[in-house]
Scaffold this active site. Structure first.
Site, PDB file in Angstrom:
ATOM      1  N   THR A   1     111.039  77.789-129.617  1.00 44.46           N
ATOM      2  CA  THR A   1     110.083  76.764-130.037  1.00 44.46           C
ATOM      3  C   THR A   1     108.976  77.370-130.887  1.00 44.46           C
ATOM      4  OG1 THR A   1     110.499  75.630-127.949  1.00 44.46           O
ATOM      5  CG2 THR A   1     108.597  74.910-129.218  1.00 44.46           C
ATOM      6  N   THR A   2     108.443  78.516-130.445  1.00 50.95           N
ATOM      7  CA  THR A   2     107.367  79.184-131.182  1.00 50.95           C
ATOM      8  C   THR A   2     107.841  79.634-132.550  1.00 50.95           C
ATOM      9  OG1 THR A   2     106.580  79.966-129.026  1.00 50.95           O
ATOM     10  CG2 THR A   2     105.549  80.922-130.965  1.00 50.95           C
TER      11      THR A   2
ATOM     12  N   TYR B   1     115.739  65.038-125.886  1.00 51.57           N
ATOM     13  CA  TYR B   1     115.958  63.698-126.453  1.00 51.57           C
ATOM     14  C   TYR B   1     117.130  62.947-125.813  1.00 51.57           C
ATOM     15  CZ  TYR B   1     116.033  59.813-129.723  1.00 51.57           C
ATOM     16  OH  TYR B   1     116.002  58.560-130.259  1.00 51.57           O
TER      17      TYR B   1
ATOM     18  N   TYR C   1     116.423  77.817-120.448  1.00 52.61           N
ATOM     19  CA  TYR C   1     115.022  77.542-120.780  1.00 52.61           C
ATOM     20  C   TYR C   1     114.689  76.148-120.265  1.00 52.61           C
ATOM     21  CZ  TYR C   1     110.823  77.117-123.748  1.00 52.61           C
ATOM     22  OH  TYR C   1     109.538  76.939-124.214  1.00 52.61           O
TER      23      TYR C   1
ATOM     24  N   ARG D   1     108.504  69.434-123.046  1.00 53.06           N
ATOM     25  CA  ARG D   1     109.051  69.277-124.398  1.00 53.06           C
ATOM     26  C   ARG D   1     110.426  68.610-124.403  1.00 53.06           C
ATOM     27  NH1 ARG D   1     106.944  71.877-129.049  1.00 53.06           N
ATOM     28  NH2 ARG D   1     105.155  73.227-128.628  1.00 53.06           N
TER      29      ARG D   1
ATOM     30  N   LYS E   1     113.954  80.948-118.089  1.00 52.97           N
ATOM     31  CA  LYS E   1     112.586  80.922-118.589  1.00 52.97           C
ATOM     32  C   LYS E   1     111.985  79.630-118.047  1.00 52.97           C
ATOM     33  CE  LYS E   1     109.653  80.524-122.679  1.00 52.97           C
ATOM     34  NZ  LYS E   1     109.583  80.365-124.156  1.00 52.97           N
TER      35      LYS E   1
ATOM     36  N   ILE F   1     107.988  85.353-121.039  1.00 51.47           N
ATOM     37  CA  ILE F   1     108.243  85.149-122.464  1.00 51.47           C
ATOM     38  C   ILE F   1     107.012  84.431-122.999  1.00 51.47           C
ATOM     39  CG2 ILE F   1     109.703  84.052-124.189  1.00 51.47           C
ATOM     40  CD1 ILE F   1     112.062  84.413-122.302  1.00 51.47           C
TER      41      ILE F   1
END
Length: 292
Positions: free
Chosen positions: A44-45, A107, A133, A138, A161, A203
């Site tokens: 994402t980052t 989604y 993850y 999100r 994560k 992370i």
């Protein structure tokens, strides 16, 4: 295999939005030199939602090349399409990544059985360690401990994560998945609490701009110097706050630009951060001794 201070890498870009390959590889080399213990590109980052497949693959390849085998590379390979996640994981395997990080499908809102089948398909298809993850804020879905325990039985699924910020979660995950299941925090504010609950590392977003401090905090904790670890934690809290004063990675890319590590450009729909946020980031970095 994975522990301590790992970084969710930003993807450096020019002011016109193109990949800045030289700046990215210089940034990776700096991370390694500063003591970062693991590199996670195109999460994402790293703005994976707005990278093309070709760009995604190129960033993974550049990261592996710049790391030079000195620290492990866990390549982002998540998608809300199982077939696409398989393809990204296959590329990571070919490129020489040490593992892949696969986000819960966003989604689509799959059921727990859908989550199980998604990750099992990837793990069955690609012979590479997989870290789940789990980031409900999100992705909207939250993988249950029971589903994670089912997946932990697969030899290729080795850890999580955890970005739930729920500090009872690592306790229950440890009980359900066993102490060898690699639990990595995905939430900078709660790192030490997460480690105390059975985690082995983080992370981190903040590690993009404070890699040495983050490493020193993890080392202090591992060596039983709890007071030293907490002192570093206290020093970093305002930085963590600033890194999430707007949607990430806007603040952290601006912070990196202040350190001379690329531009602050984020691809739309992320907007340049507001002037008040820029002031907050500068103040936090200066207060932590990261910006002279």
């Amino acid at each position: 295999m994975f522990k301590g201070s790992l970084v969710a890498l930003i993807t450096t870009m020019t002011q016109d939005g193109k990949l800045d390959e030289r700046a990215f590889q210089d940034f990776v080399a700096w991370q390694v030199a500063e003591g970062t213990q693991g590199l996670i590109p195109v999460g994402t980052t790293g703005e994976s939602p707005t990278l093309s497949h070709e760009e995604h693959q190129r960033v993974v390849e550049m990261c592996i090349e710049a790391a030079g085998g000195k620290v492990p590379v866990i390549a982002g390979a998540g998608s809300n399409s199982t077939a696409e996640a398989v393809a990204l994981a296959q590329h990571a395997k070919r490129a020489g990544a040490d593992a892949v990080l696969v986000v819960t499908p966003y989604y689509n809102k799959p059921t727990q059985e859908g989550l199980y089948l998604h990750f099992k398909t990837i793990a069955d298809t690609v012979d590479l360690p997989i870290i789940i993850y789990n980031i409900p804020p999100r992705s909207v879905v939250d993988m249950s401990v029971e589903t994670m325990a089912r997946l932990a039985r697969h030899p290729n699924i080795i850890g999580v994560k955890d970005a739930t910020a729920n500090l009872t979660r690592p306790l229950h995950t440890r009980a359900a998945c066993g102490p060898e299941f690699c639990q990595l925090s995905g939430e900078d504010h709660t790192v030490l609490s997460f480690l105390a609950a059975g985690g082995v590392g983080c992370i981190s977003v903040t590690a993009n701009i404070a890699p040495r401090l983050c490493r020193e905090m993890h080392d202090a904790w591992a060596e039983g110097r709890v007071a030293d670890a907490m002192a570093i934690q206290d020093r970093l809290v305002p930085v963590h706050d600033a890194m999430f004063c707007e949607s990430s990675p806007g603040p952290v890319k601006f912070a990196a630009s202040l350190l001379g590590k690329g531009t602050d450009y984020c691809r739309p729909p992320l907007a340049p951060i507001a002037e008040a946020s820029r002031t907050r980031v500068r103040t936090a970095l200066s207060g932590a001794g990261l910006l002279n």
